[in-house]
Design a protein around this motif. Structure first.
Motif, mmCIF file in Angstrom:
data_model
loop_
_atom_site.group_PDB
_atom_site.id
_atom_site.type_symbol
_atom_site.label_atom_id
_atom_site.label_comp_id
_atom_site.label_asym_id
_atom_site.label_seq_id
_atom_site.Cartn_x
_atom_site.Cartn_y
_atom_site.Cartn_z
ATOM 1 N N TRP A 166 0.840 -1.198 0.000
ATOM 2 C CA TRP A 166 0.000 0.000 0.000
ATOM 3 C C TRP A 166 0.874 1.248 0.000
ATOM 4 N N PHE A 167 0.370 2.289 -0.652
ATOM 5 C CA PHE A 167 1.040 3.583 -0.679
ATOM 6 C C PHE A 167 -0.014 4.669 -0.459
ATOM 7 N N GLN A 168 0.385 5.731 0.243
ATOM 8 C CA GLN A 168 -0.518 6.850 0.503
ATOM 9 C C GLN A 168 0.021 8.103 -0.172
ATOM 10 N N TRP A 169 -0.891 8.863 -0.776
ATOM 11 C CA TRP A 169 -0.505 10.118 -1.417
ATOM 12 C C TRP A 169 -0.227 11.164 -0.346
ATOM 13 N N SER A 170 0.964 11.756 -0.391
ATOM 14 C CA SER A 170 1.382 12.718 0.626
ATOM 15 C C SER A 170 1.076 14.154 0.234
ATOM 16 N N GLY A 171 0.667 14.344 -1.008
ATOM 17 C CA GLY A 171 0.510 15.692 -1.544
ATOM 18 C C GLY A 171 1.555 15.963 -2.600
ATOM 19 N N GLU A 172 2.639 15.180 -2.548
ATOM 20 C CA GLU A 172 3.713 15.313 -3.533
ATOM 21 C C GLU A 172 4.118 13.980 -4.146
ATOM 22 N N SER A 173 3.939 12.904 -3.387
ATOM 23 C CA SER A 173 4.368 11.593 -3.884
ATOM 24 C C SER A 173 3.601 10.494 -3.154
ATOM 25 N N PHE A 174 3.692 9.288 -3.703
ATOM 26 C CA PHE A 174 3.121 8.124 -3.036
ATOM 27 C C PHE A 174 4.185 7.524 -2.122
ATOM 28 N N ASP A 175 3.898 7.501 -0.833
ATOM 29 C CA ASP A 175 4.818 6.969 0.156
ATOM 30 C C ASP A 175 4.290 5.659 0.717
ATOM 31 N N PRO A 176 5.178 4.725 1.069
ATOM 32 C CA PRO A 176 4.725 3.445 1.627
ATOM 33 C C PRO A 176 3.811 3.652 2.839
ATOM 34 N N ALA A 177 2.730 2.889 2.887
ATOM 35 C CA ALA A 177 1.764 2.966 3.995
ATOM 36 C C ALA A 177 1.511 1.540 4.484
ATOM 37 N N LYS A 178 2.015 1.233 5.648
ATOM 38 C CA LYS A 178 1.889 -0.122 6.171
ATOM 39 C C LYS A 178 0.519 -0.333 6.792
ATOM 40 N N ASP A 179 -0.204 -1.285 6.279
ATOM 41 C CA ASP A 179 -1.481 -1.726 6.845
ATOM 42 C C ASP A 179 -2.461 -0.583 7.122
ATOM 43 N N PRO A 180 -2.904 0.140 6.084
ATOM 44 C CA PRO A 180 -3.891 1.205 6.305
ATOM 45 C C PRO A 180 -5.203 0.630 6.837
ATOM 46 N N VAL A 181 -5.964 1.491 7.512
ATOM 47 C CA VAL A 181 -7.242 1.116 8.112
ATOM 48 C C VAL A 181 -8.286 2.152 7.703
#
Length: 205
Positions: free
Chosen positions: A159-174
């Motif tokens: 999973w990756f989350q959009w930070s506003g500038e890039s997609f950063d790794p996101a461990k186990d989002p809920v």
């Protein structure tokens, strides 16, 4: 999201702020999706297992993989979600087919993302930080709306989350908002299907 609660003053002029994580209940939730084969059908099946309501935006003539929660958009509603293909192509750095079918698909994606307050996508993140395929418009629209956006990249198996500038790794989002959108590629792989199921398990178990 987090709810803030003001605690008792520790001393004059100073307070301790407590943050309480908000946990959503399945019975309060609605999944907004599109009932297409692949990721959308996977999100819908997971929602049904947990008793979560679905709203699947579609249009006449669309080959729907699910019937639960079907919401057929009228011609007038579809026009409300219309977007210039030249604008989308420029934004996404690629050419899209100028066909009535593809335009309707983009219009339904508008409704999915517009109603969801958190956006979950399964697909592939490209080097230019867009998402591959028509699904990419949903991710890009979520960025424009400043909505929390999570993408499961099947090739990178994470999973990756959009930070506003890039997609950063996101461990186990809920899932933290009762109104959320689940969409993505029609070519759902085994790890993508497992990621959808695990997301719901973490969020609603």
């Amino acid at each position: 999201p987090f709810r803030t609660t003001l605690a008792t003053a520790t001393r004059p002029g100073r307070f301790r702020v407590r943050y309480e994580e908000i946990v959503v209940k399945p019975e309060d939730c609605i999944l907004y999706s599109g009932a297409a084969n692949g990721a959308e059908a996977g999100f819908g099946a997971a929602a049904e297992r947990y008793g979560i309501d679905e709203v699947n935006f579609t249009f006449e003539g669309h080959n729907d993989a699910r019937r639960r929660g079907i919401r057929v958009l009228t011609h007038e509603e579809l026009e409300h979600g219309d977007v210039s293909l030249s604008y989308v192509s420029k934004l996404m750095h690629r050419a899209y087919p100028d066909t009535p079918l593809f335009k309707r698909v983009l219009q339904t994606i508008y409704f999915q993302v517009n109603h969801g307050q958190e956006i979950y996508v399964v697909g592939k993140i490209l080097a230019d930080q867009t998402v591959k395929g028509g699904t990419g418009w949903g991710a890009e629209f979520a960025k424009l709306c400043n909505k929390p956006l999570f993408v499961f990249d099947q090739d990178r198996d994470g999973w990756f989350q959009w930070s506003g500038e890039s997609f950063d790794p996101a461990k186990d989002p809920v899932i933290r908002h009762p109104h959320f959108c689940g969409t993505g590629t029609r070519f759902l792989s085994e790890n993508g299907a497992l990621a959808i199921d695990a997301l719901f398990d973490r969020s609603f178990r």
